[in-house]
Design a protein around this motif. Structure first.
Motif, PDB file in Angstrom:
ATOM      1  N   ILE A  23       0.860  -1.173   0.000  1.00 32.46           N
ATOM      2  CA  ILE A  23       0.000   0.000   0.000  1.00 32.46           C
ATOM      3  C   ILE A  23       0.900   1.227   0.000  1.00 32.46           C
ATOM      4  O   ILE A  23       1.715   1.419   0.896  1.00 32.46           O
ATOM      5  N   TYR A  24       0.748   2.042  -1.039  1.00 35.09           N
ATOM      6  CA  TYR A  24       1.554   3.245  -1.189  1.00 35.09           C
ATOM      7  C   TYR A  24       0.855   4.426  -0.549  1.00 35.09           C
ATOM      8  O   TYR A  24      -0.368   4.544  -0.599  1.00 35.09           O
ATOM      9  N   THR A  25       1.642   5.334   0.039  1.00 35.44           N
ATOM     10  CA  THR A  25       1.078   6.547   0.615  1.00 35.44           C
ATOM     11  C   THR A  25       0.852   7.574  -0.492  1.00 35.44           C
ATOM     12  O   THR A  25       1.388   7.437  -1.603  1.00 35.44           O
ATOM     13  N   VAL A  26       0.103   8.601  -0.168  1.00 38.81           N
ATOM     14  CA  VAL A  26      -0.156   9.675  -1.130  1.00 38.81           C
ATOM     15  C   VAL A  26       1.163  10.332  -1.535  1.00 38.81           C
ATOM     16  O   VAL A  26       1.405  10.592  -2.719  1.00 38.81           O
ATOM     17  N   ASP A  27       2.042  10.573  -0.565  1.00 41.37           N
ATOM     18  CA  ASP A  27       3.329  11.208  -0.872  1.00 41.37           C
ATOM     19  C   ASP A  27       4.196  10.340  -1.778  1.00 41.37           C
ATOM     20  O   ASP A  27       4.862  10.854  -2.679  1.00 41.37           O
ATOM     21  N   GLU A  28       4.200   9.024  -1.552  1.00 44.59           N
ATOM     22  CA  GLU A  28       4.975   8.129  -2.417  1.00 44.59           C
ATOM     23  C   GLU A  28       4.445   8.173  -3.844  1.00 44.59           C
ATOM     24  O   GLU A  28       5.222   8.186  -4.808  1.00 44.59           O
ATOM     25  N   LEU A  29       3.146   8.212  -3.988  1.00 43.15           N
ATOM     26  CA  LEU A  29       2.544   8.241  -5.325  1.00 43.15           C
ATOM     27  C   LEU A  29       2.776   9.583  -6.013  1.00 43.15           C
ATOM     28  O   LEU A  29       2.968   9.629  -7.223  1.00 43.15           O
ATOM     29  N   ILE A  40      -3.731   4.356 -11.156  1.00 46.83           N
ATOM     30  CA  ILE A  40      -4.976   5.017 -11.548  1.00 46.83           C
ATOM     31  C   ILE A  40      -5.594   4.306 -12.750  1.00 46.83           C
ATOM     32  O   ILE A  40      -6.808   4.102 -12.810  1.00 46.83           O
ATOM     33  N   GLY A  41      -4.765   3.908 -13.703  1.00 47.43           N
ATOM     34  CA  GLY A  41      -5.266   3.178 -14.867  1.00 47.43           C
ATOM     35  C   GLY A  41      -5.941   1.873 -14.477  1.00 47.43           C
ATOM     36  O   GLY A  41      -7.028   1.547 -14.966  1.00 47.43           O
ATOM     37  N   ALA A  61      -6.285  10.558  -4.459  1.00 52.09           N
ATOM     38  CA  ALA A  61      -5.920  11.715  -3.637  1.00 52.09           C
ATOM     39  C   ALA A  61      -4.628  12.350  -4.149  1.00 52.09           C
ATOM     40  O   ALA A  61      -4.531  13.585  -4.232  1.00 52.09           O
ATOM     41  N   ALA A  62      -3.646  11.531  -4.488  1.00 48.20           N
ATOM     42  CA  ALA A  62      -2.380  12.053  -5.009  1.00 48.20           C
ATOM     43  C   ALA A  62      -2.595  12.772  -6.335  1.00 48.20           C
ATOM     44  O   ALA A  62      -2.030  13.845  -6.567  1.00 48.20           O
ATOM     45  N   ASP A  63      -3.430  12.208  -7.192  1.00 47.21           N
ATOM     46  CA  ASP A  63      -3.728  12.825  -8.477  1.00 47.21           C
ATOM     47  C   ASP A  63      -4.393  14.184  -8.269  1.00 47.21           C
ATOM     48  O   ASP A  63      -4.042  15.162  -8.927  1.00 47.21           O
ATOM     49  N   GLY A  64      -5.322  14.264  -7.340  1.00 44.83           N
ATOM     50  CA  GLY A  64      -5.990  15.535  -7.047  1.00 44.83           C
ATOM     51  C   GLY A  64      -5.021  16.577  -6.532  1.00 44.83           C
ATOM     52  O   GLY A  64      -5.068  17.747  -6.946  1.00 44.83           O
ATOM     53  N   LYS A  65      -4.123  16.181  -5.644  1.00 46.22           N
ATOM     54  CA  LYS A  65      -3.135  17.123  -5.106  1.00 46.22           C
ATOM     55  C   LYS A  65      -2.200  17.625  -6.205  1.00 46.22           C
ATOM     56  O   LYS A  65      -1.890  18.820  -6.266  1.00 46.22           O
ATOM     57  N   ARG A  67      -2.833  17.824  -9.388  1.00 49.56           N
ATOM     58  CA  ARG A  67      -3.587  18.723 -10.276  1.00 49.56           C
ATOM     59  C   ARG A  67      -3.713  20.114  -9.666  1.00 49.56           C
ATOM     60  O   ARG A  67      -3.565  21.123 -10.359  1.00 49.56           O
ATOM     61  N   LEU A  68      -3.978  20.167  -8.349  1.00 46.89           N
ATOM     62  CA  LEU A  68      -4.074  21.466  -7.680  1.00 46.89           C
ATOM     63  C   LEU A  68      -2.729  22.201  -7.712  1.00 46.89           C
ATOM     64  O   LEU A  68      -2.686  23.419  -7.905  1.00 46.89           O
ATOM     65  N   GLU A  69      -1.644  21.479  -7.492  1.00 47.72           N
ATOM     66  CA  GLU A  69      -0.319  22.105  -7.549  1.00 47.72           C
ATOM     67  C   GLU A  69      -0.030  22.658  -8.933  1.00 47.72           C
ATOM     68  O   GLU A  69       0.442  23.781  -9.071  1.00 47.72           O
ATOM     69  N   ARG A  70      -0.339  21.887  -9.964  1.00 45.53           N
ATOM     70  CA  ARG A  70      -0.108  22.356 -11.342  1.00 45.53           C
ATOM     71  C   ARG A  70      -0.987  23.555 -11.668  1.00 45.53           C
ATOM     72  O   ARG A  70      -0.543  24.486 -12.341  1.00 45.53           O
ATOM     73  N   MET A  71      -2.230  23.536 -11.200  1.00 52.02           N
ATOM     74  CA  MET A  71      -3.144  24.634 -11.459  1.00 52.02           C
ATOM     75  C   MET A  71      -2.630  25.912 -10.782  1.00 52.02           C
ATOM     76  O   MET A  71      -2.670  26.997 -11.359  1.00 52.02           O
ATOM     77  N   GLY A  72      -2.139  25.763  -9.551  1.00 56.19           N
ATOM     78  CA  GLY A  72      -1.592  26.908  -8.828  1.00 56.19           C
ATOM     79  C   GLY A  72      -0.387  27.504  -9.543  1.00 56.19           C
ATOM     80  O   GLY A  72      -0.250  28.720  -9.651  1.00 56.19           O
ATOM     81  N   LYS A  73       0.494  26.652 -10.053  1.00 54.34           N
ATOM     82  CA  LYS A  73       1.661  27.130 -10.780  1.00 54.34           C
ATOM     83  C   LYS A  73       1.260  27.796 -12.088  1.00 54.34           C
ATOM     84  O   LYS A  73       1.831  28.796 -12.498  1.00 54.34           O
TER      85      LYS A  73
END
Length: 77
Positions: A23-29, A40-41, A61-65, A67-73
């Motif tokens: 089980i991978y954590t959000v940070d690892e992913l 995700i696939g 959750a990692a994908d959402g984070k 996306r938010l980081e990219r949107m902010g940049k």
């Protein structure tokens, strides 16, 4: 002799059983986008069976984070 057969049987059954999936954590992913894309696939390909699995939840959750980081940049943040 019975103990020997019992031990051999136990070892064979243990070798044939499925190994637990890591089980991978959000940070690892978030750090490994190739792994994130792969998970995700798989999850989106079979949502009925995999949707509530920990790796699928963490990958979403990692994908959402990310996306938010990219949107902010992109917006200059």
């Amino acid at each position: 002799m019975r103990w020997f057969l019992s031990g051999v049987t136990t070892l064979l059954l243990a070798a044939c059983s499925q190994q637990a999936e890591k089980i991978y954590t959000v940070d690892e992913l978030m750090a490994d986008e190739v792994l994130l894309t792969k998970i995700i696939g798989e999850c989106r390909n079979n949502p009925g069976e995999l949707r509530d699995m920990p790796n699928c939840r963490n990958a979403e959750a990692a994908d959402g984070k990310l996306r938010l980081e990219r949107m902010g940049k992109a917006l200059g943040g």
